[in-house]
Write an enzyme that holds these catalytic residues in place. Structure first.
Site, short mmCIF file in Angstrom:
data_model
loop_
_atom_site.label_atom_id
_atom_site.label_comp_id
_atom_site.label_asym_id
_atom_site.label_seq_id
_atom_site.Cartn_x
_atom_site.Cartn_y
_atom_site.Cartn_z
N TYR B 132 12.42 21.76 -41.00
CA TYR B 132 10.92 21.57 -41.55
C TYR B 132 10.32 20.40 -40.86
O TYR B 132 10.53 19.23 -40.93
CB TYR B 132 11.10 21.33 -43.12
N GLN B 134 7.55 18.35 -40.08
CA GLN B 134 6.30 18.10 -40.21
C GLN B 134 5.74 16.67 -39.55
O GLN B 134 4.95 16.46 -38.82
CB GLN B 134 6.02 17.84 -41.80
N SER B 141 3.34 9.57 -43.59
CA SER B 141 2.66 9.49 -44.72
C SER B 141 1.16 10.33 -44.72
O SER B 141 0.64 11.22 -45.45
CB SER B 141 2.20 8.27 -45.26
N GLY B 174 15.10 16.50 -39.93
CA GLY B 174 16.64 16.88 -40.07
C GLY B 174 16.94 18.23 -39.65
O GLY B 174 16.41 19.15 -39.62
N ARG B 304 40.13 -7.72 -59.87
CA ARG B 304 40.05 -8.96 -59.11
C ARG B 304 40.12 -10.12 -60.05
O ARG B 304 39.32 -10.13 -60.94
CB ARG B 304 38.47 -8.98 -58.37
N ARG B 331 24.87 -9.46 -63.54
CA ARG B 331 24.74 -8.53 -62.22
C ARG B 331 25.08 -7.27 -62.78
O ARG B 331 24.04 -5.95 -62.23
CB ARG B 331 25.22 -9.09 -60.88
N GLY B 417 33.82 -10.80 -50.76
CA GLY B 417 34.25 -10.44 -49.34
C GLY B 417 34.61 -8.88 -49.14
O GLY B 417 33.94 -8.28 -48.13
N THR B 438 11.99 6.34 -48.53
CA THR B 438 10.86 6.31 -47.99
C THR B 438 10.27 7.92 -47.90
O THR B 438 9.06 8.11 -47.93
CB THR B 438 11.12 6.13 -46.42
N GLU B 440 9.69 11.87 -49.49
CA GLU B 440 8.99 12.39 -50.70
C GLU B 440 7.98 11.50 -51.24
O GLU B 440 7.96 11.14 -52.39
CB GLU B 440 10.10 12.66 -51.54
#
Ligand SMILES: Cc1cc2nc3c(=O)[nH]c(=O)nc-3n(C[C@H](O)[C@H](O)[C@H](O)COP(=O)(O)OP(=O)(O)OC[C@H]3O[C@@H](n4cnc5c(N)ncnc54)[C@H](O)[C@@H]3O)c2cc1C
Ligand SMILES: Cc1cc2nc3c(=O)[nH]c(=O)nc-3n(C[C@H](O)[C@H](O)[C@H](O)COP(=O)(O)OP(=O)(O)OC[C@H]3O[C@@H](n4cnc5c(N)ncnc54)[C@H](O)[C@@H]3O)c2cc1C
Lengths: 684, 684
Positions: B132, B134, B141, B174, B304, B331, B417, B438, B440
Site C-alpha cells: 500500500y 501512500q 501525515s 512495507g 534477581r 516502576r 545491565g 507514528t 495510523e
C-alpha cells in the site's frame, strides 16, 4: 532543504562562532578540525556501511579502526585530548575501549611501582591488551556480593582464582569477549579461609601468540545487545587458575608474601576523586550527546514541511515548516536549552573538581569500591566540599544521563517516520548511549547516595553547622531560617528568584525526607521513591544554578560573546528553568515555592512566549554545537539541508539488500534468486 | 531462579487460569496452544539465531517464514484468528505483512466487483503480491500534499502515473522493497488538467517471472531502521508509466471512460469505520505489547537478588529480590496495572464498535483520506455515537501506544545491565513496536482531532444538546451544571469518585480550551500544546472509566473470576488511577478536581500501600497474560526462572562472534585469524 536552512540562518543574529568558542574554546575547535581531516583521509574510517553491516562485520571493522587509530596516535603523536576527539568523531565503541580506559587506569592507580614495570609498561605498548572484569552474571551493583574468589596459597605464594558458580561468571566486561589477553579481575580475596572483600588481580587469559584461551579459562563474547555491538563485551570463568603473588594490585592493600598477613587499605574513602571526575564528565557529555539529537531534529524540522497553516493568510503560500508547530517546538526547544544547561553544569563541576584536585589526587584510584553500595546512610557526617561534590555528581549523573536518553528519543520521534530510519542517525546513537543510565552507578540507585548525603547535611544544619561550609549547607540553612516566614519568589520576573525557588523546593523535600526517616523512623526501603524525587529536585536545582551562574559570570563577555547572543542564552536559561518548573509543578506548589497562579502563567504565557522568541534562532543555536556532518552521519541532520537527496542516495546506492532478488511466491522454495549483498561490504 | 518463582507463585492466591480466561477466553487460549505446536514443530520458525543475524540474513529467514506460514495456512485451513495468533507468536514483521493487510483490504473495500475479479482473486492466491503505497519521501501525515500524479488520458483511456520530483518518491512502503510485484499507489488524480486529490491505483511494478522492476519504474528497499528490519519497507518512482482504466479503484469515485467525467465520492466521511476499528485494535494490543515487557521484568526482578536489606532483621539471610525495592515496584507495578487497563479499554471500544457496526459498515473503506488532515475544526458538528467513538479512538491510540513504548523501556531499564542484552527480549520487541507511535496517525497530530471533537461537542453542550447523546456530552453537561457548586470527589475512599474526578478534569480542560479558541480567538497553532494535554486527559478518563466498568459489570463473575482475584483487580484499578492522578497532579489541582492534601495522601500513602498489597501477586498477575516462552524469546522472562543458565547458553553456544579468533595487536594487519561465524547461520 538548502534554501530553507539558509533562510533560517539569515533570520537569526546568534553568533555561531562566538558561541562555539565559548562552549569549546578556539583550540578545541581547531583540534577537532585537525583530527577530523586525518580520519576522513583514511578509508578504514569510511562510515558508509555502518548502518548496514551485521554484528560480525561491524566488529571486524571496529577492530580495524581501533588498530588504525592506535597507529595514527603514534604517527601523529596524538595527545590524550586528540585521542578523545578522535573517538568522539568516530562515534562508536571499539574493541580497545576498556583497555584504554579502565585497564590502564586501574594498573596505574592501583599498582605498585614494581607492578607498573611488569604490567603497565606492556599494556601501554599494547602487548598486554586488557579489560576490567568486575561485574558478574549475578552481581553488578552489589560489588561486595561478587563470588569469584582469589585464595591465597601461603605454601607456593600464589593466588588461586576460581569461579565457584555459574553466577560468578564475569559478564558484560568490555573488550574481553574477543580482544583482551589480560584482565583485571575483581575477586573476593580469601586469606586463611577469611574473606577480605573484593580486590583487583591482573590475570593473563589468552595465549600471547595463538590468542586462544589459556587452560581452565572459559571466555567469550556475551552476544548482541540493544547497542554497543562494535564492542565485544565478554564473559569469563576460571577453573582454579593459579597466579603469582605479583598479580594482586597492591598499592592500597596487599598480602605479605612472607607472613601471609593482609594489610588493610589506608582509608576507606579513596574513591571520591576518580568517580566524581567520571560522573562530572558524564554530565558534561550528556549535553553533547543530547545536542546531536537536537541538532539533527532541529535541522530536519526546519527542512520538513507538512500542511498549510490554515489560519495563515492566503498570500503565505506553501507548506509550513514543522518547526513552526508549537507541539514540535515544545518538544525540541526545551531540549535545546537543556543541552547548554548540562554542558555548563558539567563544566562547572569539573572546574570545582580541578580546583580541589590537589587535595583529592592523593585519594584517587580504586574504582568499584563501597561507592556502589546502596543502603542506609553512613554514620559519620562529612559535609565538606569534597563530599558535597561527590554526592552532587551522583545525582547529576543520574539526571543528566536520563535526560539525554529520553531527550534523544523525543528528538527521534519529532522527526516523524523518517526518524525511524537508521539514516536519521539518532536511533543508533541512542542505542549506543543507553547503558550510560546503568553503568557508573544505576541511575535509580545513585539517588540513594544523594539522599543519604542530603539527610546527613540536614542533620548537621539542624545542629548549627556553619551555613557557608558548602552550597548545600547554605541552601538548607536559608530554608530553615525562612521556613516560618514563607517564600515569595518572583519566578516570572526575576532570574535569581528562579534559582532560589529551585533551592527552596529541594530544601523542603530534604527536610520532609528527614522527618520521615528520623522522626517517623520509616524503613529506608519505604523511602526510596521519595529519595529519587529528592535527588532529582536537588540536581535540577544544581543545573539551574550552574546555568544561571555561567551566564551571570564575566566569562561569556571575556570570551567574546556579544550581548545579542548572550541575550538568547538568557532566554534559554529561562526556558529550561520554567519548563522544568511547570513539568514538576506539583512539587513546587506543595513546597509553597510558587503559587498555582504562577504555574499557570508559566505554562500558558511565559513558556509559550519563550518558544516563540527562541524559534528563529534554533538552527543557529544548534549549529554552535559544531558537529561536522561526518560525525553526525545523518541524512536528516545535514548542515546543508539536503535531507531527501541523502536518504535517497543511501537507500538506493549503499543498501546491500537491494543487491538481492527474491522469489516472492509462497509455493516456491527459492528465497533469493540472486544475492550480491556481500559486494558492498566495506573495504578496510 | 526456579525456586524463587515457585515461591512467588505459592505466595499468591490470584487464580491465573481464571484471569487468563477472562482476558482471552478459553477458546482463545486453546487456539494459541494449537498454533504454537504447529509452529514449534517447524525448523524454519526456530528463533535461535534471530538476535544474532544481520539484516540480509534476517530478511531471508523472514521470507522463508512468510512462505511457510502461507503454506501452513492452507494445510491446516487456518482461520483469520489462527493467522493472527501465529503472527503474534512469531513476533516479527514479515515480507507479506502489507500484502495481507492493507493491500487486500484496499482492493476489497475500494474495488468494484469487476476489479475484484481482475485484482483481488489473484492477490488472494498470492499471484499478485502487493503493498500500500501512500507515503512519499516528502509527505506522510499530509496526504493531500502527495505529489505522485495519475493523469487521465482520454485519447487512449489510460492513466499516466508519474513521479515529478525526488520528494514524490514513495517511501516507507512495507513489503515493497524486495517483495511486491504490485502496489496500490495513492496518486493525485488529474483530469483535464485539474487535480482531484489522491486516489488509489493498482499498478504492476515487477515482472511476474523475473521479479525485475518493470521499465520506467525505480524500486528498492529504503535501508535499515531502528527496528522492523525483517520487513522490506521500500521506495518507488515512476517515469510516466501508463496503466489501463481499470487500475483506478473505482468503488467510491471514478472517471467515466467514455466521457472522461470524474464522479465524486458519495460521502466525504467514509472512513470512520475501519480507522476506528484499527485504532481500537492498537489500544487493545498496546496492553499485550506492554505486558510482554512487564512479564519479563517482573519475573526477572523476582529472580534477581542484589544487596541485603540492611534494615532487615539478622535472621533474614540472603540478598533481597530486587522486586522488593520500592523504586523497582513503583516502576513495574503501575505498568502491570496499565496492561489490564489498556486491554479492557481496547476491548470495550471494540465491543462498542461492533455494536454499531451495521450502521458503520456501509461507510467503511477508503483508507488514507481526510482523517489524516490536521487543522482547525470542521464546521459541521456531529455528536452522535460514531463520531464520539472515532474521536475517542484517536486520543486513545495516541496515549496507548506512547504508554506501551515508554513502559517497555522502563521495564528494560528496571532489569539493570542484563536488560541491555538482546536476550532480555525487551529491546528488540520495543524497537519493532516503536513505529506504532507514528503510523495510523502521528501521536501528536491525532490529539488535534480529539480536541477538535471535544470543542465541537462543548459548543453543542453550551447550546443545550441532550446530555445523553453520548458519554462526552454527558460529562461535559455534568461539569457545566456543577461548575459553580464545585467538586468534592472522595478519590481515596470511593472508586466511582475517581472516575468522576477524571471526567471533571477532562471537562475543565475542554472548556478552558474552548475559551481560548472561541472567546480569546487564539490561533489554532498556539493551542496545540493545550490540545495535546486535553486529549491526554480525556483518554486517561476513558481508560479509568473502562477499567472501572469492566470490573463493575457482571462479566468477571459470569466468566468465572473468583472474588479474591477480582479483589486484586480492583487494587490494580486503584493503582492505575491514583498513580496517574499523582503523575498529573497539577491538572487535578488547577481544575479543583482534588485538593493538594488528597494528592499528597495519594502519593505518600495510597499508592505506596497499593504497591505493597499488589507486590505478592505480581508474578501470577504477569503469568495470567499467558505468554509462552517461545513467544517471549527472553532469557530474563523465562517461566521457569532459569535466567542465568539461559543467558549463558545463548552467549556461549549460539553466538557466532565466538567462532571468530582475532589478532589483537595494533601493529598486525590481520583482523580475524579464523572465522567460522557463518557456520551458525540458521538452517531454513
Ligand atoms: C554495555 C555495558 C557495558 C558494561 N561494561 C562493564 C565492564 O567493562 N566491566 C564491568 O565490570 N562491568 C561492566 N558493565 C556492568 C555494569 O557496571 C552493571 O550492569 C551495572 O553496575 C548495573 O548492575 P546490575 O546489572 O547488576 O544491576 P542490578 O543491581 O541487578 O539492578 C537491577 C534492578 O534492581 C535495582 N536495584 C538493585 N539494587 C537495589 C537497591 N539496593 N535498592 C534499590 N534498587 C535496587 C536497580 O535499580 C535495577 O532496577 C557493563 C554494563 C553494560 C550494560
Ligand atoms: C516502519 C514504518 C512503516 C510504514 N509503512 C507504511 C506503508 O506501508 N505505507 C505507507 O503509505 N506509509 C507507511 N509508513 C509511513 C507512515 O504512515 C508515516 O511515516 C506517518 O504517517 C507519519 O508521517 P510523516 O513521516 O510524514 O511525519 P511528518 O508529518 O513529517 O511529521 C514530522 C513531525 O511534524 C509534526 N507535524 C506534522 N504536521 C503537523 C501539524 N499539522 N501540526 C502539528 N505537528 C505536525 C509531527 O508531529 C512530527 O513530529 C510507515 C512508516 C514507518 C515508520
Amino acid at each position: 532543504g538548502t534554501e530553507l536552512l539558509q533562510q533560517e540562518r539569515n533570520k537569526s543574529s546568534v553568533d555561531v562562532e562566538q558561541l562555539s568558542n565559548f562552549l569549546f574554546t578556539k583550540d578545541g575547535l581547531a583540534r577537532k578540525q585537525r583530527v577530523l581531516e586525518i580520519l576522513q583521509n583514511d578509508k578504514v574510517f569510511d562510515k558508509s556501511q555502518n548502518y548496514f553491516a551485521g554484528r560480525v562485520d561491524r566488529f571486524e571493522t571496529a577492530l580495524a579502526r581501533a588498530k588504525k587509530l592506535r597507529q595514527l596516535h603514534i604517527k601523529h603523536n596524538f595527545s590524550q585530548d586528540d585521542k578523545m576527539v578522535a573517538n568522539e568523531l568516530i562515534s562508536e565503541p571499539g574493541p580497545y575501549g576498556l583497555h584504554e580506559s579502565m585497564f590502564l587506569i586501574t594498573l596505574r592507580d592501583q599498582g605498585t611501582p614494581e607492578q607498573h614495570e611488569v604490567f603497565l609498561r606492556k599494556a601501554e605498548q599494547y602487548k598486554f591488551i586488557g579489560c576490567y572484569a568486575q561485574t558478574e552474571l549475578g552481581h553488578g551493583s552489589n560489588v561486595r556480593g561478587l563470588e569469584t574468589t582469589a585464595t591465597w596459597n601461603s605454601d607456593d605464594k600464589t593466588f588461586t582464582i576460581h569461579s565457584p558458580t555459574l553466577t560468578s561468571s564475569k559478564w558484560w566486561i568490555g573488550s574481553l569477549g574477543r580482544t583482551a589477553n589480560h584482565a583485571v579481575v575483581m575477586a573476593q580475596l580469601i586469606v586463611d579461609g577469611k574473606p577480605m572483600g573484593p580486590h583487583p588481580f591482573v590475570v593473563q587469559i589468552r595465549d600471547m601468540e595463538s590468542h586462544q584461551p589459556l587452560e581452565n579459562i572459559h571466555v567469550g563474547d556475551i552476544g548482541p545487545k540493544f547497542g554497543y555491538n562494535t564492542m565485544d563485551n565478554g564473559y569469563l570463568l576460571f577453573n582454579k587458575v593459579k597466579v603469582p603473588h605479583i598479580s594482586m594490585l597492591a598499592r592500597f592493600s596487599s598480602v605479605d608474601p612472607k607472613t601471609g598477613k593482609y594489610a588493610r587499605p589506608a582509608s576507606p574513602s579513596l574513591v571520591y576523586g576518580t568517580l566524581t571526575w567520571v560522573r562530572s564528565t558524564i554530565v558534561m557529555q550528556a549535553g553533547g550527546v543530547l545536542a546531536r539529537g537536537v541538532t539533527i531534529a532541529t535541522r530536519y524540522c526546519a527542512v520538513r514541511r507538512q500542511f498549510q497553516d490554515r489560519d495563515a493568510p492566503e498570500w503565505q503560500k506553501g507548506e509550513n515548516q514543522v518547526m513552526n508547530y508549537t507541539t514540535v517546538q515544545v518538544r525540541l526547544l526545551p531540549l535545546l536549552a537543556t543541552t547548554f544547561a548540562l554542558h555548563f553544569t558539567g563544566k562547572a563541576m569539573m572546574a570545582l573538581y580541578a580546583a580541589s584536585q590537589s587535595k583529592m589526587s592523593q585519594d584517587a584510584g580504586k574504582a568499584g569500591g563501597p561507592q556502589r553500595g546502596a543502603g542506609p546512610e553512613e554514620t559519620n557526617a562529612g559535609s565538606d566540599l569534597l563530599a558535597d561534590l561527590h554526592a552532587t555528581s551522583c545525582g547529576l549523573k543520574s539526571l543528566a544521563s536520563y535526560t539525554a536518553v529520553e531527550g534523544l528519543e523525543i528528538c527521534r520521534r519529532a522527526c516523524g517516520g523518517h526518524g525511524y530510519s537508521s539514516f536519521s542517525g539518532i536511533g543508533p546513537w541512542y542505542a549506543d548511549y543507553l547503558p550510560t543510565a546503568t553503568w557508573e552507578g544505576d541511575n535509580y540507585m545513585l539517588t540513594q547516595q544523594v539522599a543519604r548525603y542530603l539527610l546527613k547535611t540536614a542533620r548537621s544544619v539542624l545542629k548549627g553547622v556553619d551555613p557557608n561550609t558548602n552550597d548545600t549547607t547554605l541552601i538548607l540553612s536559608t530554608f530553615l531560617a525562612r521556613q516560618d516566614t514563607g517564600a515569595a519568589f518572583d519566578v516570572l520576573g526575576n532570574d535569581s528568584d528562579i534559582v532560589a525557588a529551585f533551592a527552596w523546593r529541594a530544601s523542603f523535600l530534604t527536610f520532609e525526607a528527614l522527618k520521615h526517616r528520623d522522626e517517623q523512623k520509616k524503613p529506608w526501603n519505604s523511602l526510596l521513591v521519595d529519595f529519587y524525587r529528592l535527588s532529582r529536585a536537588h540536581s535540577q536545582y544544581m543545573i539551574v544554578k550552574n546555568f544561571y551562574e555561567t551566564l551571570q559570570s564575566s566569562s561569556p563577555a571575556q570570551e567574546g560573546m556579544g550581548t545579542e547572543t548572550l541575550d538568547i542564552m538568557h532566554k534559554l536559561f529561562r526556558l529550561y528553568a520554567l519548563h522544568t518548573l511547570e513539568q514538576e509543578a506539583s512539587e513546587f506548589y506543595t513546597s509553597s515555592a510558587v503559587t498555582v497562579r504562577q504555574i499557570q502563567l508559566a505554562r500558558a504565557n511565559a513558556v509559550m512566549k519563550l518558544l516563540e522568541e527562541i524559534r528563529p534562532h534554533a538552527v543557529r543555536l544548534a549549529d554552535a554545537w559544531a558537529f561536522p556532518d561526518w560525525q553526525l552521519d545523518s541524512s536528516l541532520g545535514r548542515y546543508d539541508g539536503k535531507v531527501y537527496e541523502d536518504m535517497f542516495y543511501r537507500a538506493s546506492e549503499q543498501n546491500p539488500l537491494n543487491r538481492v532478488t527474491i522469489d516472492p511466491y509462497p509455493d516456491s522454495p527459492t528465497l533469493f534468486k540472486a544475492n550480491e549483498a556481500a559486494a558492498l561490504k566495506s573495504r578496510l
